[in-house]
Design a protein around this motif. Sequence first.
Motif, PDB file in Angstrom:
ATOM      1  N   THR A 143      -3.334  -5.310   6.385  1.00 54.50           N
ATOM      2  CA  THR A 143      -4.081  -4.059   6.512  1.00 54.50           C
ATOM      3  C   THR A 143      -5.002  -4.121   7.727  1.00 54.50           C
ATOM      4  O   THR A 143      -4.969  -5.069   8.508  1.00 54.50           O
ATOM      5  N   THR A 200      -7.481   0.515  -1.299  1.00 56.20           N
ATOM      6  CA  THR A 200      -7.618  -0.770  -0.618  1.00 56.20           C
ATOM      7  C   THR A 200      -8.506  -1.728  -1.411  1.00 56.20           C
ATOM      8  O   THR A 200      -8.315  -2.948  -1.330  1.00 56.20           O
ATOM      9  N   HIS A 216       0.837  -1.201   0.000  1.00 55.64           N
ATOM     10  CA  HIS A 216       0.000   0.000   0.000  1.00 55.64           C
ATOM     11  C   HIS A 216       0.872   1.251   0.000  1.00 55.64           C
ATOM     12  O   HIS A 216       1.852   1.344   0.739  1.00 55.64           O
TER      13      HIS A 216
END
Length: 309
Positions: free
Chosen positions: A244, A228, A196
Amino acid sequence: MEELGLSDVEAFLAVARARGFRGAAVQGGVSASALSAALRRLEARLGVRLLNRTTRSVTPTEAGQRLLERLGPLVGEIGSALDSINAYRESPTGTLRLNVPSIVARHILPSIATRFLRAHPGITLDVITDDAFVDVLAAGCDAGIRYEERVERDMIAMPIGPRLQRFVAAAAPAYLAAHGRPSRPQELVDHACIRHRFPSGVVAVWEFERRGKIVRIRPDGPLLASTTEMEVEAAVAGLGIIHTFEELLQPQLANGALEPVLEEWCQRFSGPLLYYPSRAHMPAPLRAFVDFIKAEGAQRGDGEVRRTT
């Protein structure tokens, strides 16, 4: 001199502070053309240019900077005086503008906002989703929600939502069948990882914790993204391991599309904080929201903290 209109002065202040018509228009919920027209009227009445405009920037002239410094506090006091009338209403009215990260906007704020708006039907909640580090006042917001390490200095901060959250690592069953299941965070360097990137451009470091020991990993893999949704879809498709917020993966973990890995290494961290500037005259919608969050927090034993460093 022709009488000045307060709305034109407010338009000048908004554009000068935002350093642009587009930004001021977004913050104020008006069109850029309306702000431009207001500024032209004000400059015509004063007989002096207040802002230098180019295709790339808007900056105050010397006269504009002086007017900004003198009028800013006065208009703020007028706004506070008008807002104080809200104290005489059975329920306050007005707009509360919040700047929040996407994880909060999606998974934490919705239920809180619903309860708050039902209790205060006269208030409009304007939520701006932004994962970047921002100055909430400069962004035209009344308050913000961030995690502790990103709360601005010299702010009042109080818990909102869950007191603890955690990051989880997970992968599709097909990926684990083909590549094996890591037993230690260090083994992730031999796996495909879905990474990310924050709005700042920084690529997230994966952090794990077990019995006080912290392990940080800079993973590699086939996908580096800033959304995401794309990351979760790639993980479900079996492209690699994702790391995450647990809330983002809960549906896929529940239906078996993803399986948790390194569960004993899942790192817990403090939940988000509502933060706002210390003000002698807090806007009524913000005061109502703060009181609402305090009342809910009192049921959990949460408290308010003053951040000064």
